[in-house]
Motif scaffolding. Structure first.
Motif, PDB file in Angstrom:
ATOM      1  N   LEU A 129       0.879  -1.055  -0.208  1.00  0.00           N
ATOM      2  CA  LEU A 129       0.025   0.243   0.283  1.00  0.00           C
ATOM      3  C   LEU A 129       1.198   1.257   0.460  1.00  0.00           C
ATOM      4  CD1 LEU A 129      -3.128   1.579   0.557  1.00  0.00           C
ATOM      5  CD2 LEU A 129      -2.324   1.039   2.569  1.00  0.00           C
ATOM      6  N   THR A 130       1.713   1.600   0.822  1.00  0.00           N
ATOM      7  CA  THR A 130       3.062   2.555   0.490  1.00  0.00           C
ATOM      8  C   THR A 130       3.141   2.438  -0.507  1.00  0.00           C
ATOM      9  OG1 THR A 130       3.335   2.093   3.121  1.00  0.00           O
ATOM     10  CG2 THR A 130       4.769   3.231   2.112  1.00  0.00           C
ATOM     11  N   GLU A 131       3.768   1.222  -1.044  1.00  0.00           N
ATOM     12  CA  GLU A 131       4.297   1.958  -2.049  1.00  0.00           C
ATOM     13  C   GLU A 131       3.393   2.450  -3.817  1.00  0.00           C
ATOM     14  OE1 GLU A 131       7.754   2.010  -3.103  1.00  0.00           O
ATOM     15  OE2 GLU A 131       8.119   1.274  -0.976  1.00  0.00           O
ATOM     16  N   LEU A 132       2.342   1.856  -3.557  1.00  0.00           N
ATOM     17  CA  LEU A 132       1.465   2.636  -4.407  1.00  0.00           C
ATOM     18  C   LEU A 132       0.915   3.555  -4.043  1.00  0.00           C
ATOM     19  CD1 LEU A 132      -1.196  -0.712  -5.136  1.00  0.00           C
ATOM     20  CD2 LEU A 132       0.956   0.050  -6.247  1.00  0.00           C
ATOM     21  N   VAL A 133       0.728   3.857  -3.184  1.00  0.00           N
ATOM     22  CA  VAL A 133       0.229   5.228  -2.752  1.00  0.00           C
ATOM     23  C   VAL A 133       1.299   6.588  -3.047  1.00  0.00           C
ATOM     24  CG1 VAL A 133       0.105   7.270  -0.963  1.00  0.00           C
ATOM     25  CG2 VAL A 133      -1.633   4.544  -0.769  1.00  0.00           C
ATOM     26  N   ALA A 134       3.172   6.246  -2.658  1.00  0.00           N
ATOM     27  CA  ALA A 134       4.042   6.279  -2.733  1.00  0.00           C
ATOM     28  C   ALA A 134       4.041   7.100  -4.397  1.00  0.00           C
ATOM     29  CB  ALA A 134       5.504   5.833  -2.294  1.00  0.00           C
ATOM     30  N   ASN A 135       3.688   6.302  -5.233  1.00  0.00           N
ATOM     31  CA  ASN A 135       3.487   6.103  -6.738  1.00  0.00           C
ATOM     32  C   ASN A 135       2.235   7.460  -7.374  1.00  0.00           C
ATOM     33  OD1 ASN A 135       5.603   4.339  -7.410  1.00  0.00           O
ATOM     34  ND2 ASN A 135       3.761   2.641  -8.454  1.00  0.00           N
ATOM     35  N   VAL A 136       1.829   8.167  -6.452  1.00  0.00           N
ATOM     36  CA  VAL A 136       0.159   8.622  -6.990  1.00  0.00           C
ATOM     37  C   VAL A 136       1.201   9.775  -6.341  1.00  0.00           C
ATOM     38  CG1 VAL A 136      -1.936   9.409  -5.863  1.00  0.00           C
ATOM     39  CG2 VAL A 136      -1.731   7.101  -6.751  1.00  0.00           C
ATOM     40  N   VAL A 137       2.171   9.425  -5.383  1.00  0.00           N
ATOM     41  CA  VAL A 137       2.416  11.125  -4.399  1.00  0.00           C
ATOM     42  C   VAL A 137       3.309  11.410  -6.367  1.00  0.00           C
ATOM     43  CG1 VAL A 137       3.590  12.022  -3.666  1.00  0.00           C
ATOM     44  CG2 VAL A 137       1.937  10.817  -2.581  1.00  0.00           C
ATOM     45  N   ARG A 138       4.248  11.004  -6.671  1.00  0.00           N
ATOM     46  CA  ARG A 138       4.995  10.477  -7.339  1.00  0.00           C
ATOM     47  C   ARG A 138       3.967  11.295  -8.517  1.00  0.00           C
ATOM     48  NH1 ARG A 138       7.951   6.824  -4.990  1.00  0.00           N
ATOM     49  NH2 ARG A 138       9.512   7.060  -3.647  1.00  0.00           N
ATOM     50  N   HIS A 139       3.213  10.462  -9.318  1.00  0.00           N
ATOM     51  CA  HIS A 139       3.518  10.193 -10.679  1.00  0.00           C
ATOM     52  C   HIS A 139       1.768  10.680 -11.361  1.00  0.00           C
ATOM     53  CE1 HIS A 139       7.270   8.219 -11.375  1.00  0.00           C
ATOM     54  NE2 HIS A 139       6.759   7.517 -10.337  1.00  0.00           N
TER      55      HIS A 139
END
Length: 123
Positions: free
Chosen positions: A33-43
């Motif tokens: 979940l942390t990785e998918l949320v980080a992808n939203v924040v970045r991309h």
């Protein structure tokens, strides 16, 4: 969505999993979940998404949907690089993961499952 959002979502996910007797998948699910949320924040322009936790008999399916039509790509990251490992990590800790583009081309849902045996819709 900001960088602090992942922390809040992890807490909610852990609470849901614990109350449902699914604590055995909490560590893996939180990391993915942390990785998918980080992808939203970045991309994702505007950093907006919807997150859904679907509790299953012996696991969880987590969906992160956004309005960005660009599909994520799991890429080999530079060992010394600061990024690029998100989907590689998701693939390593989840039992299944994938991307479902919206039929109208205006976004997608990135999902993963930890535990559970249900097949994802459209498989």
């Amino acid at each position: 969505m900001g960088a602090h959002s992942a922390r809040h979502l992890r807490r909610v996910l852990r609470l849901c999993l614990g109350r449902s007797g699914l604590s055995h998948v909490a560590d893996a699910a939180e990391l993915a979940l942390t990785e998918l949320v980080a992808n939203v924040v970045r991309h994702v322009p505007g950093r907006r998404c919807r997150v859904c936790f679907l509790l299953q008999a012996d696991g969880v399916r987590v969906e992160v949907a956004d309005g960005c039509p660009r599909l994520p790509v799991a890429a080999e990251a530079d060992a010394l690089g600061e990024g690029g490992r998100g989907l590689v990590i998701v693939a390593a800790v989840a039992d299944r993961w994938g991307v479902t583009p919206y039929a109208d081309g205006r976004g997608k849902t990135v999902w993963f499952e930890c535990g559970g045996t249900a097949e994802p819709p459209g498989s």
